[in-house]
Structure formats: structure tokens, C-alpha cells
Design a protein around this motif. Structure first.
Motif, PDB file in Angstrom:
ATOM      1  N   ARG A   1       0.842  -1.207   0.000  1.00 46.92           N
ATOM      2  CA  ARG A   1       0.000   0.000   0.000  1.00 46.92           C
ATOM      3  C   ARG A   1       0.861   1.234   0.000  1.00 46.92           C
TER       4      ARG A   1
ATOM      5  N   ALA B   1       0.373   5.035   1.661  1.00 45.63           N
ATOM      6  CA  ALA B   1      -0.529   5.624   2.668  1.00 45.63           C
ATOM      7  C   ALA B   1      -0.182   7.088   2.944  1.00 45.63           C
ATOM      8  N   PRO B   2      -0.382   7.960   1.971  1.00 45.79           N
ATOM      9  CA  PRO B   2       0.023   9.352   2.159  1.00 45.79           C
ATOM     10  C   PRO B   2      -0.922  10.120   3.091  1.00 45.79           C
ATOM     11  N   SER B   3      -0.361  11.108   3.767  1.00 49.31           N
ATOM     12  CA  SER B   3      -1.181  12.060   4.518  1.00 49.31           C
ATOM     13  C   SER B   3      -1.397  13.247   3.577  1.00 49.31           C
TER      14      SER B   3
ATOM     15  N   GLU C   1      -4.400   8.922   4.615  1.00 47.82           N
ATOM     16  CA  GLU C   1      -4.305   9.038   6.069  1.00 47.82           C
ATOM     17  C   GLU C   1      -4.645  10.474   6.479  1.00 47.82           C
TER      18      GLU C   1
ATOM     19  N   PHE D   1      -1.797   8.495  14.693  1.00 54.07           N
ATOM     20  CA  PHE D   1      -1.097   7.846  13.591  1.00 54.07           C
ATOM     21  C   PHE D   1      -0.673   6.403  13.855  1.00 54.07           C
TER      22      PHE D   1
ATOM     23  N   ASN E   1      -2.711   3.683  11.531  1.00 53.42           N
ATOM     24  CA  ASN E   1      -1.843   3.172  10.477  1.00 53.42           C
ATOM     25  C   ASN E   1      -1.644   1.651  10.624  1.00 53.42           C
TER      26      ASN E   1
ATOM     27  N   ARG F   1       8.115   1.614   3.405  1.00 46.57           N
ATOM     28  CA  ARG F   1       7.913   3.048   3.621  1.00 46.57           C
ATOM     29  C   ARG F   1       9.246   3.699   3.929  1.00 46.57           C
TER      30      ARG F   1
ATOM     31  N   HIS G   1      10.239   6.092   9.400  1.00 40.06           N
ATOM     32  CA  HIS G   1       9.244   5.343  10.172  1.00 40.06           C
ATOM     33  C   HIS G   1       9.821   4.093  10.841  1.00 40.06           C
TER      34      HIS G   1
HETATM   35  N1  GLU Z   1       0.867   8.735   6.449  1.00 40.87           N
HETATM   36  C1  GLU Z   1       2.208   8.321   6.735  1.00 40.87           C
HETATM   37  C2  GLU Z   1       3.168   9.212   5.996  1.00 40.87           C
HETATM   38  O1  GLU Z   1       2.775   9.831   5.010  1.00 40.87           O
HETATM   39  C3  GLU Z   1       2.347   6.882   6.316  1.00 40.87           C
HETATM   40  C4  GLU Z   1       3.566   6.201   6.741  1.00 40.87           C
HETATM   41  C5  GLU Z   1       3.500   4.741   6.314  1.00 40.87           C
HETATM   42  O2  GLU Z   1       3.676   4.498   5.113  1.00 40.87           O
HETATM   43  O3  GLU Z   1       3.235   3.890   7.126  1.00 40.87           O
HETATM   44  O4  GLU Z   1       4.313   9.365   6.391  1.00 40.87           O
END
Ligand code: GLU
Length: 475
Positions: free
Chosen positions: A16, A18-20, A52, A204, A208, A222, A226
Motif C-alpha cells: 500500500r 498511505a500518504p497524509s 491518512e 497515527f 496506520n 515506507r 518510520h
Molecule cells: N501517512 C504516513 C506518511 O505519510 C504513512 C507512513 C507509512 O507508510 O506507514 O508518512
């Protein structure tokens, strides 16, 4: 507790992005999305897009739309996402509140979380004190052991509270990172962290991790920033008895100076590159090689990248985004544009109302010399506009060629239209000139410049009669 990378490297993966949606799609995130897409395609799995947007202050629908448009422009298509829902959705976190409430209730009933009444000011003071003492800032645990009646009293009084995860003491959390290998963290180094904000929204770490599990994600690839979040998320998933995905953390993108790629380095969003006329093929080819070594040279399609993509080739060293390298790909991608695509690419700079064959002739002449559409602007003027002025020393060269040279050239142009070999042949016969002596005055009279695209196709791109008119000026 410990988890490891998938044992069968080619088992279908669910990945996946998962952008904010708090800004534009950054090149670094675009690369993360690309790698996740390629991993899913390589293994015949699925690629999901999850937005996200639990931080309502900073999230914008316009950013979600912009990111989706940029991803699609790059050719990055998702199998499920906010505009392509399936039974694992919704794919916007802001619509998953009920699901989070259920999971939070599970954590509350097992005592894995507790309300924390510390105010932001108290927390920031505590943080500063820890930093000043040279200690890593970590929640001090003030509300962890609050007596039950006191807890109940504050809750009844409506004192704002976050919900914190009670990190177990004395545990090791180990996992195999796809990029960084074996990882091991002590739970004693992890402070109790917030899983629900005081406004009731999921934080988060929690949303997440829960979503990855609930959406059936099997590999989370990612950014390296993280990596230290992962042990917290593994603890949470353990407490909820949810399956943990495998994790991989890719090195960050840096600029030419080695610092993390940021606005300081110039354009960092996909939109900026698109608007400047970079082609998606060029951008994905550069991103594909950033932090992923590839044995394949040359411009690749996404299908070719997916076939060749190998997680073992993901590097740990920071990957350098290099606009010059991007330009090498761009040249190659421009070279390969077909007539229709070239026309669309040059729309902004082409004169309105040009006939199809004229556009085709112009793009055929210009493409080998172009990097960006902007580079064609001067040539639009030269080919379709008024006779271009000459620099004094170039005017001298033209004068020195003499009226006979140009009379022969203009007569040939009148007879044979835009046929360079015919014009050059007539001038050679009339003057005995050869090589650059023969061609340079022609080039100057026709284009006003000593350099540029090949002359023969350029001549063909000129409107009828234009070549003769320009040559006849000096006869
Ligand atoms: N929303 C987080 C970000 O943009 C996602 C991090 C992830 O991929 O788990 O940094």
C-alpha cells in the motif's frame, strides 16, 4: 515478540501507499508509491491506496485529489483506494472512525491503554527537561498508575484526555526489516504513546497499524523515518491479536548536497516536474533507480520495472535525486514520443490552428533537440515568425557568401520547395562551396542561428514559400 519478512519472496504481496494529504506529492513519496506498486505487480499481488487524513487540521481534500492525479499521471494505479472501494475499505481514514472505536474498546477492556490527562504544556515542559538532562524525550508515565477513583473523577469532570498505550516493560521487539535486516528494540526505550487524541480521533501509530492489518497488507514498504515507529506498531498489533505485516524501510531521498530533499533544493513535488514538461516515463525511470540498483539499462516501462524489481536490491545508503540524471531519461523519453504525444506535449508553445502535417513536420525536426517544451518556443518563432535577425558577425558571413550564392539558393527553393539537398546542390554548382562554407550561410539566412536542429527537417517544417523568401533577401 518477533516477526519476520515473508519467507516466500515471490508470494503475492499486498502492499500500500498511505500518504497524509497535507501537501503535494513529494518525489520521495512518489518513489515509495512506485516501489510498492512494483512489489505488488512483481508478485501478482495487490496495491492499495489509503489516505491518512485523520489530522483534520492539516488534511485537505484538494491534496488528496492532487496526489491521486499525480500518481495516475505517473502511471501508478491502485487496485483499491478512496475512489475504488472494496470490502476492506473505506480507504480514507477519516471514514474509519467506527472501526477504530471498536479496536480502541478492545484495548480499553484489556487494560492495554489508559487515559492521560497531561496538558500539552505539561508535556512540552517535561520534554524540555528530559532533553536538557541529555535524555531521550519520552512520556514520563505520569498518568500510567493513576488510581482508578482519581481517573474516574477526572473523566466525570470532563477533563480532556488522550488515550495512551501501556507499553509493557522489559520486552524485546524484534523484526526483520526487508532493507535493514535484523532489528531489535527494548520496550523500556519506548514511552507510552498516544493512540487516541483528546478530540477523539485515532492517532497515527494506531490507525496506520490497524489499517494495515485490517486491509490485509502483507508488506509495508515506507520511508526510513518510520523505522523506529515499527516496534510500537508491532506492540499494538500484538495487543489486538492482529496479524503484523512484514516491514521494509527505504533510505530517504537526498539532494546533491546530501541533505534530505526539500524545497531548499528547488522543485520537489511531482506537480512541479509535470508542469515544467518532464515526462512521466522519465520521472519514474529516475525514481526506479533511486535506492534500487538495476541491471537493466535504458528507459523501462512500468511492466518491465515490475518484472525486474527485486527487494534485495534496495540499498541502505541515502539515494540522491539528481536533476541531470533525470534529464538524461527525459531526453530519451522525448525522443520516443510519437506524433500525437509530441503534439500534446508541445500544446502550450505551438501556434494555434496549425495543420496536422505542419505540427508533425515541426515536431519531427525539433524533438531530437528538446528537453522541455519551453526549449521549442524560440524555434516556433524562427520557423513560423518573421525573418530572424542576424548577429553582426553572422551578417558578415552571409554578405561574404555573395548575391550569386543566394540567387541560386532562392531559385532552387522556388523550384524544389523545402528540399535541402536540391538547394545545397544548386548552390554548390553555382559557387563551388563545400562543407560548412556551403551550409552555414544557408543556415544563417534561414534560421538566424549558427546552431540548432538539423537543417533538412527544419526546412520541411517551414510554411511554403518561407525558405525562398528568406534566401531571396540576400540575393
Ligand atoms: N501517512 C504516513 C506518511 O505519510 C504513512 C507512513 C507509512 O507508510 O506507514 O508518512
Amino acid at each position: 515478540m518477533s516477526t519476520s519478512a515473508p519467507s516466500q519472496p515471490d508470494a503475492p504481496l499486498v502492499t500500500r501507499f498511505a500518504p497524509s494529504p497535507t501537501g503535494e506529492l513529494h518525489l520521495g513519496n512518489a518513489r515509495t508509491a512506485l516501489f510498492n506498486l512494483l512489489l505488488a505487480r512483481h508478485t501478482g499481488g495487490r496495491f492499495l491506496l489509503r489516505v491518512e487524513d485523520t489530522d483534520s487540521e492539516r488534511s485537505r481534500e484538494a491534496h488528496t485529489q492532487g496526489m491521486m492525479a499525480d500518481l495516475r499521471w505517473l502511471g501508478i494505479e491502485w487496485d483499491a483506494g478512496p475512489d475504488r472501494e472494496d470490502d476492506r475499505g473505506p480507504y480514507r481514514q477519516s471514514q474509519r472512525g467506527a472501526l477504530y472505536a471498536q479496536e480502541l474498546a478492545t484495548l480499553e477492556s484489556s487494560g492495554a491503554v489508559y487515559p492521560c490527562f497531561c496538558t500539552p504544556l505539561e508535556l512540552s515542559l517535561a520534554r524540555r527537561t528530559q532533553l536538557a538532562a541529555g535524555k531521550p524525550p519520552r512520556y514520563a508515565g505520569t498518568c500510567r498508575e493513576l488510581a482508578a477513583p482519581e481517573r474516574a473523577r477526572r473523566l466525570a469532570a470532563g477533563t480532556p484526555a488522550t488515550l495512551r498505550f501501556r507499553v509493557p516493560r522489559g520486552e524485546r521487539i524484534a523484526f526483520t526489516d526487508l532493507v535493514h535486516g535484523e532489528q531489535s528494540f527494548s520496550s523500556d526505550d519506548i514511552g507510552d504513546f498516544v493512540v487516541r487524541r483528546a478530540d477523539g480521533t485515532a492517532a497515527f501509530f494506531f490507525s496506520n497499524a490497524v489499517d494495515d492489518a485490517r486491509m490485509g497488507v502483507t508488506l509495508v514498504l515506507r520511508g526510513e523515518d518510520h523505522l523506529t515507529n515499527t516496534p510500537r506498531q508491532l506492540l499494538l498489533l500484538g495487543a489486538l491479536a492482529l496479524p503484523a505485516p512484514a516491514y521494509g524501510h527505504v533510505a530517504l531521498l537526498v539532494g546533491a548536497d546530501g541533505a534530505p530533499l526539500s524545497k531548499r533544493h528547488g522543485a520537489v513535488s511531482v506537480r512541479e516536474y509535470r508542469e515544467r514538461g518532464y515526462l512521466a516515463e522519465a520521472l519514474v525511470n529516475h525514481l526506479y533507480r533511486l535506492g534500487h540498483s538495476s541491471a537493466l539499462h535504458g528507459l523501462l516501462t512500468l511492466e518491465e520495472m515490475a518484472r525486474a524489481f527485486d527487494a534485495k536490491h534496495l540499498g541502505r545508503a541515502p539515494a540522491r535525486f539528481d536533476e541531470q540524471q533525470l534529464q538524461v531519461w527525459q531526453k530519451e523519453a522525448v525522443h520516443r514520443l510519437d506524433a500525437g504525444a509530441a503534439r500534446r506535449w508541445l500544446t502550450e508553445v505551438l501556434p494555434r490552428g496549425l495543420e496536422e502535417h505542419a505540427v508533425a513536420a515541426f515536431t519531427a525536426a525539433l524533438l531530437p533537440n528538446l528537453l522541455l517544451p519551453e526549449d521549442a518556443r524560440a524555434w516556433v518563432e524562427i520557423v513560423f515568425g518573421a525573418p530572424p535577425p542576424l548577429e553582426p558577425e553572422d551578417a558578415e558571413l552571409v554578405r561574404a557568401a555573395g548575391p550569386g550564392y543566394f540567387a541560386a539558393a532562392a531559385a532552387a527553393a522556388a523550384r524544389d520547395g523545402s528540399d535541402l539537398p536540391a538547394i545545397a546542390g544548386a548552390v554548390r554548382a553555382a559557387t563551388g562551396r563545400k562543407g560548412s562554407e556551403l551550409y552555414m550561410p544557408l543556415r544563417l539566412a534561414l534560421t538566424g542561428r549558427t546552431h540548432g536542429p538539423e537543417l533538412a527537417p527544419l526546412l520541411k517544417a517551414m510554411p511554403p514559400g518561407k525558405a525562398r523568401e528568406r534566401l531571396a533577401r540576400f540575393a
